[in-house]
Enzyme design. Sequence first.
Site, mmCIF file in Angstrom:
data_model
loop_
_atom_site.group_PDB
_atom_site.id
_atom_site.type_symbol
_atom_site.label_atom_id
_atom_site.label_comp_id
_atom_site.label_asym_id
_atom_site.label_seq_id
_atom_site.Cartn_x
_atom_site.Cartn_y
_atom_site.Cartn_z
ATOM 1 N N ASP A 7 -0.072 64.739 23.273
ATOM 2 C CA ASP A 7 -0.947 65.830 23.695
ATOM 3 C C ASP A 7 -1.968 65.229 24.657
ATOM 4 O O ASP A 7 -2.111 64.003 24.740
ATOM 5 C CB ASP A 7 -1.624 66.447 22.477
ATOM 6 C CG ASP A 7 -2.524 67.613 22.827
ATOM 7 O OD1 ASP A 7 -2.149 68.405 23.711
ATOM 8 O OD2 ASP A 7 -3.607 67.727 22.237
ATOM 9 N N LEU A 8 -2.685 66.073 25.371
ATOM 10 C CA LEU A 8 -3.647 65.569 26.360
ATOM 11 C C LEU A 8 -5.080 65.599 25.838
ATOM 12 O O LEU A 8 -5.698 64.568 25.583
ATOM 13 C CB LEU A 8 -3.545 66.397 27.645
ATOM 14 C CG LEU A 8 -4.518 66.027 28.765
ATOM 15 C CD1 LEU A 8 -4.211 64.643 29.324
ATOM 16 C CD2 LEU A 8 -4.464 67.067 29.880
ATOM 17 N N ASP A 9 -5.593 66.799 25.651
ATOM 18 C CA ASP A 9 -7.001 66.970 25.296
ATOM 19 C C ASP A 9 -7.298 66.416 23.904
ATOM 20 O O ASP A 9 -6.676 66.819 22.928
ATOM 21 C CB ASP A 9 -7.390 68.451 25.332
ATOM 22 C CG ASP A 9 -7.197 69.057 26.712
ATOM 23 O OD1 ASP A 9 -7.310 68.305 27.694
ATOM 24 O OD2 ASP A 9 -6.937 70.265 26.808
ATOM 25 N N THR A 15 -11.254 65.775 27.234
ATOM 26 C CA THR A 15 -11.539 67.011 27.966
ATOM 27 C C THR A 15 -11.774 68.179 27.022
ATOM 28 O O THR A 15 -12.128 69.268 27.471
ATOM 29 C CB THR A 15 -10.382 67.360 28.921
ATOM 30 O OG1 THR A 15 -9.156 67.290 28.192
ATOM 31 C CG2 THR A 15 -10.322 66.391 30.087
ATOM 32 N N LYS A 43 -7.947 74.721 19.693
ATOM 33 C CA LYS A 43 -7.294 73.447 19.996
ATOM 34 C C LYS A 43 -5.777 73.572 19.996
ATOM 35 O O LYS A 43 -5.185 74.068 19.049
ATOM 36 C CB LYS A 43 -7.731 72.378 18.995
ATOM 37 C CG LYS A 43 -9.149 71.883 19.231
ATOM 38 C CD LYS A 43 -9.469 70.693 18.346
ATOM 39 C CE LYS A 43 -10.832 70.101 18.693
ATOM 40 N NZ LYS A 43 -11.130 68.922 17.848
ATOM 41 N N GLY A 44 -5.180 73.133 21.099
ATOM 42 C CA GLY A 44 -3.728 73.073 21.187
ATOM 43 C C GLY A 44 -3.034 74.342 21.619
ATOM 44 O O GLY A 44 -1.814 74.352 21.762
ATOM 45 N N ILE A 45 -3.780 75.425 21.849
ATOM 46 C CA ILE A 45 -3.121 76.678 22.222
ATOM 47 C C ILE A 45 -3.412 77.021 23.681
ATOM 48 O O ILE A 45 -4.286 76.436 24.317
ATOM 49 C CB ILE A 45 -3.519 77.835 21.294
ATOM 50 C CG1 ILE A 45 -5.004 78.161 21.422
ATOM 51 C CG2 ILE A 45 -3.183 77.500 19.850
ATOM 52 C CD1 ILE A 45 -5.414 79.380 20.611
ATOM 53 N N ARG A 47 -4.325 78.984 27.319
ATOM 54 C CA ARG A 47 -5.568 79.547 27.852
ATOM 55 C C ARG A 47 -5.732 81.019 27.470
ATOM 56 O O ARG A 47 -6.795 81.443 27.015
ATOM 57 C CB ARG A 47 -5.599 79.395 29.376
ATOM 58 C CG ARG A 47 -6.934 79.792 30.009
ATOM 59 C CD ARG A 47 -6.825 79.757 31.532
ATOM 60 N NE ARG A 47 -6.281 78.481 31.979
ATOM 61 C CZ ARG A 47 -5.794 78.267 33.197
ATOM 62 N NH1 ARG A 47 -5.765 79.258 34.068
ATOM 63 N NH2 ARG A 47 -5.331 77.084 33.546
ATOM 64 N N SER A 112 1.552 69.321 26.577
ATOM 65 C CA SER A 112 0.225 69.931 26.530
ATOM 66 C C SER A 112 0.272 71.391 26.928
ATOM 67 O O SER A 112 1.049 71.790 27.797
ATOM 68 C CB SER A 112 -0.720 69.175 27.479
ATOM 69 O OG SER A 112 -1.950 69.854 27.626
ATOM 70 N N ALA A 113 -0.603 72.187 26.311
ATOM 71 C CA ALA A 113 -0.721 73.595 26.678
ATOM 72 C C ALA A 113 -1.491 73.773 27.984
ATOM 73 O O ALA A 113 -1.462 74.843 28.585
ATOM 74 C CB ALA A 113 -1.426 74.370 25.563
ATOM 75 N N SER A 114 -2.177 72.728 28.432
ATOM 76 C CA SER A 114 -3.018 72.831 29.619
ATOM 77 C C SER A 114 -2.195 72.999 30.893
ATOM 78 O O SER A 114 -1.237 72.258 31.130
ATOM 79 C CB SER A 114 -3.886 71.578 29.745
ATOM 80 O OG SER A 114 -4.588 71.574 30.971
ATOM 81 N N ASN A 116 -3.571 72.409 33.641
ATOM 82 C CA ASN A 116 -4.215 71.448 34.534
ATOM 83 C C ASN A 116 -3.868 70.009 34.174
ATOM 84 O O ASN A 116 -4.496 69.074 34.679
ATOM 85 C CB ASN A 116 -5.736 71.615 34.460
ATOM 86 C CG ASN A 116 -6.170 73.031 34.777
ATOM 87 O OD1 ASN A 116 -5.854 73.570 35.826
ATOM 88 N ND2 ASN A 116 -6.888 73.663 33.851
ATOM 89 N N LYS A 143 1.720 76.247 21.343
ATOM 90 C CA LYS A 143 1.736 75.686 19.994
ATOM 91 C C LYS A 143 1.043 76.670 19.041
ATOM 92 O O LYS A 143 0.101 77.328 19.452
ATOM 93 C CB LYS A 143 0.998 74.342 19.984
ATOM 94 C CG LYS A 143 1.571 73.319 20.967
ATOM 95 C CD LYS A 143 0.623 72.122 21.096
ATOM 96 C CE LYS A 143 1.094 71.184 22.191
ATOM 97 N NZ LYS A 143 0.131 70.071 22.430
ATOM 98 N N GLU A 167 -0.947 63.898 18.216
ATOM 99 C CA GLU A 167 -1.664 65.171 18.285
ATOM 100 C C GLU A 167 -3.025 65.089 17.605
ATOM 101 O O GLU A 167 -3.214 64.330 16.662
ATOM 102 C CB GLU A 167 -0.846 66.261 17.596
ATOM 103 C CG GLU A 167 0.051 67.058 18.516
ATOM 104 C CD GLU A 167 -0.714 68.052 19.386
ATOM 105 O OE1 GLU A 167 -1.927 68.210 19.193
ATOM 106 O OE2 GLU A 167 -0.079 68.661 20.245
ATOM 107 N N ASP A 168 -3.971 65.912 18.091
ATOM 108 C CA ASP A 168 -5.283 65.990 17.445
ATOM 109 C C ASP A 168 -5.559 67.380 16.875
ATOM 110 O O ASP A 168 -6.646 67.623 16.361
ATOM 111 C CB ASP A 168 -6.397 65.615 18.424
ATOM 112 C CG ASP A 168 -6.690 66.717 19.429
ATOM 113 O OD1 ASP A 168 -5.732 67.390 19.884
ATOM 114 O OD2 ASP A 168 -7.874 66.909 19.769
#
Length: 218
Positions: A7-9, A15, A43-45, A47, A112-114, A116, A143, A167-168
Site C-alpha cells: 500500500d502507499l499511504d 501522505t 484509510k485504504g478506500i 476518493r 493503492s486506492a490513490s 495520485n 478495498k 498494509e496499514d
Amino acid sequence: MHAFLFDLDGVLVDTARFHFLAWQRLAHQLGFEFTETQNEALKGISRMDSLEIVLKTGGIQATNEEKLRYAEEKNAYYLRLCSEMTPADVLPGVLNFIRQARERGILIGLGSASKNAGTILDHVGLRPYFDTIVDGNRVRKSKPDPEVFQIGAADLGVLPGSAVVFEDAVAGVEAAKRAGMKVVGIGDPAILKEADRVFPNFEGLSLTQLEELAAETK
C-alpha cells in the site's frame, strides 16, 4: 515469497496526514468538524467512497455534480501538499527493505486506492523500484474488495499464495486476505489484528522474519 505488494499511504510514505488535512479543510468549508478519529474510516478506500463518508459525517446532502466538485477540490489541495515531497519523506527503513527484496529477486508492486500514486512515487524517488503500479486509475472497486491485489499478482505473474501484502489499514488487510495473500500489518496490532504479522514500521524488519511467516503458513 515471489512478490511483495505495498500500500502507499501510511506504509511507504506518510501522505495519510495530507489526506486528513485535505478532508478536514473540505469539511470546514461545508460547515462541520472532521476529526482524526473519524478519518480512520477513510484509510485504504477510494476518493469517492471517502467523500461519501465525510458528507455523511456532516449530514450533508449533495448532487453528483457537487460531489465531483468537492472531490476535485479536496484532491487539488492534497496534491498541493504532496508537491513538496522529496525522497526524505519515504518512511524509515522502507528503502533499505525494498532494496533487499529486489536483491533477492522478489518482485515489487504497488496496490493503492490513490489515483495520485504514480505522482507521489515520482516525487519521493521510489518509482524505479516497482515492477507494477496498481492504483485508483486501474481498479473499479476499492478495498476491502481484493481487486487491486488480484491485478497486482496478475501483472507480476505470481500466484496469490506466493505474494505478501504490506498494509496499514483494516480495509487493506481484508482485501489482501480475500485475495488469498499473506498480510504484514504496518502500525498498531490492536487495529490490524487480522494481519498475519504486525510491525510498527520497516526499521529492523528483515526478510528472514518474513520467511518464518511463509514457513508457518504452508
